[in-house]
Design a protein around this motif. Sequence first.
Motif: not given
Length: 756
Positions: A240-241, A260, A284, A287, A290-293
Motif C-alpha cells: 500500500y505504501d 494493480p 504510483n 495506484k 487500484s489502492k491495492r498493488v
Amino acid sequence: MYMRIADIKIMSGPNYWSIQRHKLIVMLLDLEELESLPTNAITGFYERLVALIPSLSSHLCTEGVAGGFLNRVKEGTWMGHVVEHIALEIQSLAGMDTCFGRTVETDKKGLYHIVFSYEEARAGKYAAKAAVRIAEFLIKGENYDLESDIKTLKQIAVEEHVGPSTYSIVKEAINRDIPILRLDGKSLMQLGYGAKQKRIQATIASTTSLIAVELAGDKEATKKILESADVPVPKGEIIYDEDELKDAIEYVGYPVAIKPVDGNHGKGATTDIKSFEEAVKAMNAAKQFSKRVICESSISGFDFRALVINKKFIAAAMRTPASVTGDGIHTIQQLIEIENSDPKRGQGHQNVLTFIKVDEATIDYLTKKGLTLETILPAGEECWLKPTANLSTGGTATDVTELVHPANISLFERIARVIDLDICGIDIIAESLSTPVKENGGAVIEVNAAPGFRMHLEPNKGTPRNVAAPVLDMLFPNAAESTIPIVAVSGTNGKTTTTRLIAHMAKKVGYKVGYTVTDGIYIKDEQVVKGDCSGPASAQFVLKDSAVEFAVLECARGGILRAGLGFPYCHAAVITNVAEDHLGLNGIDTIEKLARVKSVVAESVLPGGYAILNADDDLVYAMKDKVKSKVALFSMYENNIRIKRHCAQGGLAAICSHNYIVLMQGSKRIRIEKVGNIPITFGGKAEFNIANVLGATLAAYVSNFNLDDIRSGLQSFIPSAEVTPGRMNMFQFSQFTVMVQVIRSSSHSRSRIIFC
Ligand SMILES: Nc1ncnc2c1ncn2[C@@H]1O[C@H](COP(=O)(O)OP(=O)(O)O)[C@@H](O)[C@H]1O
Ligand SMILES: [Mg+2]
C-alpha cells in the motif's frame, strides 16, 4: 428537396419483402416530379454518380454482370433505384456487409418501396436518408462530402457492433441455427429461446460462475489459490505504501513487476523493475487504478495466453508487446503512425488489433532503452514500445497451439478447474510452452474471466482458431436444444382463439407456456402485459422469458408489415383464413397482398415443421406452394377434394366428419372428439370455432401432444370472459342470456352484444 421520404421501417425476421433476409430497411419514397425524370434525362447525372461513388461499378443489378447497375443509370432508370444502390454501397464502404436490394412500385404513381439490407439498424436508417440526400446533390450537380457520411456510418457501426469476441460467438450461433437476441446496446446477448436460453456478455456466459469471475479478478487471491494448488506463480506481496514496497522487494528480490491487484488490459503494470526509484514510480502508476498493488518477481520470457473452455485446453497464443520494425528511414513516431494505418487496427476492442497509443509508459520504456520517438531504427530492427504484451495496448499475437507441451495442457486445464472458470484465459510468462512451464522457470501471471478471443481468432502469425465453437459446444451440446417449440398463428379471423386453444393444450401436456394475443401477453397463465400484443416485440418478450417452455405467438398483419416477425423461424404455423379486412393499410389494398402478408408466417416454418393451412380458403391453401416445410390441411368438409388429394399422398389433415374432429394421415383416421363435447363450438353452432379447433388440433398433434391431452384440452377449454375475452362470452341472467362477440368489419373491429 426533390424527393419525399414518406416512411422508413426496420425489418427484423422474416418479412413481407423477404423470408430469408431478416435485416431490411423499407423506405417509402415519393419521387414527386422525378417520376418523369429518369437518370438519362438529367445531364451529367451518370458522370457525377460515377465520380462520387466509383465502387458502384461492382453492382450487378438485374443485368447480373459487374457494371450492370451503372449501365441501367446510363440507359435511364428511376431515382428510387439509384437511391437503393447508393444506400447499399455507402454501408459497404463503411465496412458493413450489405448486398440485397429491391425497388418496388406502389399503386400510387411515383411512390416506391426502396428495400435494402442492413447490418446495424441505425446505420441502415442513416444510409436511407443519406442516399436520398446524395442523389439530390447529384441531380443539382453540387459537390457532396461523401466521406463524412462514410465516417458517420463507421462511427455508428463502432457504437452498435458487438466486439470481435462476442461477434465470433454470435456468428457461430447463427451458423448453428441457434437464435440470438440482443438484450442491450452493448454485448449482452441471449442465445436460444425461453427456458432453453443461455446468455453471454462478451466472453462471460450465464454458465460462468460469479465466484470464479471475482476470484480471477483479484490477482492476489488468484496467486494464493494457484500457489496452494502447486501452480508456479511469481513470488509477490500486496503493498500500500513505500515501506511495504521496500519489504516486498526485499522478500521478492529484483527485478520486480508492479501492477494493480484488480487491473486489466495491462493498465498500470510495469515489469522488469531494477531500482527502488523505478519501483516507487511504478507503484504510483499502479495506484492510479487500484489502492491495492501487487509487487512480485518479474519473470523473464515471452508472454503467452492459454485459452481453456469448459475445462478443456483450446488454444494458445504468444503475445508480443506493441512494436515497430525499423526501416532506416522513418522515426519511431512515424513508424507507429504507419502501423496504426493498418485497417486491422482500431479503437479499443472494436477491431482485431488495437491502435498503438504513445503514452507515458511508452516514453519511459523507450527512455529506458536509450531511445526516443525521434529515433530512426536501423532497417529490420524490431523495437518493443510497451512493457506489457496486452493486445489492448497494441500488442500482436502468434498462434502456438500446436506447440504446447502436454504437461502444460494438463496444467492449464487444472488451473481452470482450480479457479472453476468455464471460459478461462491464462497469462503465462515463460521461455516457451513447448517445455513444461513447471520446469522452464515460467510462471502463471494471472487468470482472466472474459478473455479476449481476437488473438486466437485472427492471430498476426499462425493458424486462426475458431475458439467460439467450443463455447457453443459447451452452452448447447446439441444445437437443437437451444430453442423451445414455437407455434405461430396468423390469418384474418380466429387467430386469438386458435392461439389460446393451442396454449391451453400445451399447458395440459405440462409445458410452461407463453403466448401473445391481441389482448395481451400471457406467461404461465398470468397476463403480464395488456393490449394488442400480436407483433414482433411481444413475440420476443415471450421468447426472452426463461420460464417459457412452449411459445404460441399470434402474428397480425400490422406487426409483420411494421417490423417483420421478430423471430427467425417457427416449428409450426396455423393460417386460419384470409378475408377482406382493413384493406388499404400500409399499401396492402388487395386481398391477394393481404394473403402474402399472412403467408410470411407459413413460409417461416422450418423445413422439418408443419405449415397448417385452411384448405377451405383458396388464398390460404395456395400458400402450400411457397412453404419449405411440410403441410397439414384442415377443412370443415370431409369431401374437400384438396384434403382427399393430400391424404392420398400420405399427407396429414384434420376434418370435421359426422360431427367429429378427425385427424387423417394418409389412409389412417383418428377420431379426436365429438364436436358437441368441445365447449367453444357451442354444440357445433359456432362453425368458425370448429375450424379453429381443427387448426389447433393439428398444431397440437404436430407438436407431439398425445391424443388424450389433445382431447382433454379441447373438452376443458371453456369460453369465458377470462379464457376467450370478447369471443362468444355468454352471461346468463334470470330472464335472458347475453353474448358478447368481437366482430370485424372492413374498417374496424368492435364488440357486439347479442341478447338471446
Ligand atoms: N510478474 C511478471 N513478470 C513479467 N511480466 C509480467 C508480470 N506481471 C505482468 N507482466 C506483464 O504485464 C502484462 C499485464 O499483466 P497482467 O498481470 O496480465 O495484468 P492485466 O490484467 O492488466 O492483463 C502481462 O501480460 C505481462 O506481459
Ligand atoms: Mg493479463
